[in-house]
Design an enzyme around this catalytic site. Sequence first.
Site, PDB file in Angstrom:
ATOM      1  NE  ARG A  85      35.230  34.209  91.784  1.00 35.78           N
ATOM      2  CZ  ARG A  85      35.983  34.262  90.684  1.00 35.78           C
ATOM      3  NH1 ARG A  85      35.535  33.720  89.592  1.00 35.78           N
ATOM      4  NH2 ARG A  85      37.125  34.908  90.678  1.00 35.78           N
ATOM      5  N   PRO A  86      31.593  36.274  95.913  1.00 36.27           N
ATOM      6  CG  PRO A  86      31.905  35.645  98.120  1.00 36.27           C
ATOM      7  CD  PRO A  86      31.883  35.097  96.728  1.00 36.27           C
TER       8      PRO A  86
ATOM      9  NE  ARG B  59      37.009  35.515  80.778  1.00 37.36           N
ATOM     10  CZ  ARG B  59      36.190  35.730  81.783  1.00 37.36           C
ATOM     11  NH1 ARG B  59      35.088  35.034  81.882  1.00 37.36           N
ATOM     12  NH2 ARG B  59      36.474  36.615  82.709  1.00 37.36           N
TER      13      ARG B  59
ATOM     14  CB  CYS C 168      31.665  32.731  87.292  1.00 41.36           C
ATOM     15  SG  CYS C 168      32.977  32.342  88.418  1.00 41.36           S
TER      16      CYS C 168
ATOM     17  CE  LYS D 272      43.047  35.354  83.626  1.00 39.61           C
ATOM     18  NZ  LYS D 272      42.146  35.720  84.724  1.00 39.61           N
ATOM     19  CG  ASN D 273      44.852  36.183  87.315  1.00 43.93           C
ATOM     20  OD1 ASN D 273      44.077  36.586  86.439  1.00 43.93           O
ATOM     21  ND2 ASN D 273      44.762  34.984  87.857  1.00 43.93           N
TER      22      ASN D 273
ATOM     23  NE  ARG E 126      34.121  37.526  91.703  1.00 45.56           N
ATOM     24  CZ  ARG E 126      35.136  38.106  92.321  1.00 45.56           C
ATOM     25  NH1 ARG E 126      36.253  38.364  91.662  1.00 45.56           N
ATOM     26  NH2 ARG E 126      35.044  38.439  93.585  1.00 45.56           N
TER      27      ARG E 126
ATOM     28  CG  ASP F 175      32.013  38.736 101.969  1.00 44.58           C
ATOM     29  OD1 ASP F 175      32.314  38.174 100.893  1.00 44.58           O
ATOM     30  OD2 ASP F 175      32.369  38.301 103.071  1.00 44.58           O
ATOM     31  CG  LEU F 176      36.263  38.806 102.665  1.00 45.25           C
ATOM     32  CD1 LEU F 176      37.283  37.738 102.294  1.00 45.25           C
ATOM     33  CD2 LEU F 176      36.142  38.936 104.183  1.00 45.25           C
TER      34      LEU F 176
ATOM     35  CG  ASP G  76      43.709  30.384  89.135  1.00 44.63           C
ATOM     36  OD1 ASP G  76      44.166  31.531  89.086  1.00 44.63           O
ATOM     37  OD2 ASP G  76      42.570  30.123  89.566  1.00 44.63           O
TER      38      ASP G  76
END
Length: 419
Positions: free
Chosen positions: A120-121, A398, A115, A22-23, A91, A123-124, A306
């Site tokens: 879950r920022p 999911r 979540c 998935k990822n 996300r 900013d980076l 995970d």
Amino acid sequence: MDKILVHGGHRLDGSVRISGSKNSALPILAACLLTRDQCVIGRVPDLSDVHYMLQILTRLGAQVERASGTVTVSAESIRTDAPYEIVRKMRASVCILGPLLGRENEATVSLPGGCVIGDRPIDLHLRGFEALGATVKVHAGNVKILAPKLTGCNISMRGQHGTTVLGTDNILMAAVLADGTTIIEGAAAEPEVVDLAQFLNKMGARIEGAGTSRIVIEGVKELHGAHHEVIPDRIEAGTFLIAGAICGDTVRLRRVIPEHLDAVASTLRQCGFTIDSGPDDMTIRSNGAIRPVKLATEPYPGFPTDMQAQLCALLARADGVSMITEHVFPQRFMHVAELKRMGANMQVEGATAIIEGVPTLSGAPVMASDLRASAALVLAGLAAEGVTEIHRVYHIDRGYESIDDKLAGLGAHIEREKE
Ligand code: EPZ
């Protein structure tokens, strides 16, 4: 909504075929936006998160076709604003920012919320885009990024919780079409980042160092279409290794890349299990008692966050006290309360779960919360006495392709019912 019923106490035996990652599939599908040519992606898992990504690509104007595990994407002309009503569901849709910027020099995407596994920022990600010459505006829940010109530069992806996987993906996908050279320091080294870089290089990108913390990208003028098959899902594979550890005799995984699971395999060996690996398969055998362990989750190649919830489900019945510290998502312990409802004896102190093993767990109605916590509840149910009812299993769908069918194929007594 569906629920899954797990009738505990049945031994698992046999082999299971692991699906595509998935990822890996999600950023690779987003990367298809970087060319007008047709791209063909193989071994794409049939998951709701993948379905959402295909919906987003379609709404952006790409032609998308799916035939069993193969997805074809043709993004001849695209819009640059992603619809909130789909983006908010996943996300990971944030990873369309990089390709939209790389291809069209602008992107508007709703800000991902938090979540259940924590804030879950991004900013980076945004700092990286600004370093490449983009201006970033946040307004009305959307982030709007404009980059009339993307210029290669040196970027650090290091944050307070280590690096960022999708942040590294996003900067990779923006930098491949930038002018000049981009060097990403502190890059994520996950196998899924390597898979994305390999796909981008097949499209004509010039990326070196993927899989290390320093990635060098030489910008090119344009990219062309390519064919790619995503790598096996190492987290699904790890989940089935733990299923074998919890109640297996001999469980064999087919179509995996064993080196992607080195940290998980060495942890399970510490717990007392025998794990043998072939070129694309792994086998786990139980040797009796489950030994407790102490570890912290880390970016790859460390023990993956995970897999943390799934390990908690195993250690709930270990002979002694285990401690698991989350160095990636410090709040990722939604599964603990549900496991305690099944008789587990565990407490969370700060970012650490202290787990005192108990001899047995008892089946109970429990609530799924996030993808991996839900999988942990299914695993706990396999070993529990009685029936475990897991509600809101859309969380599981999911990220796991037919987890109930695959477990049933190994001998689990598990069924899915409409709520
Ligand atoms: C990816 O999420 C995975 N998702 C996650 O898997 C995985 O848990 C995570 O990497 C860590 O390995 C996909 O690949 C689709 P991060 P990502 O950015 O990239 C902080 C699953 O179960 N951070 O690497 O969104 C962040 O808060 C999912 O399949 C910032 O501070 O995660 C976290 O503490 C869940 N600022 C840490 O870094 C940023 O700009 C790692 O997050 C970005 C992240």
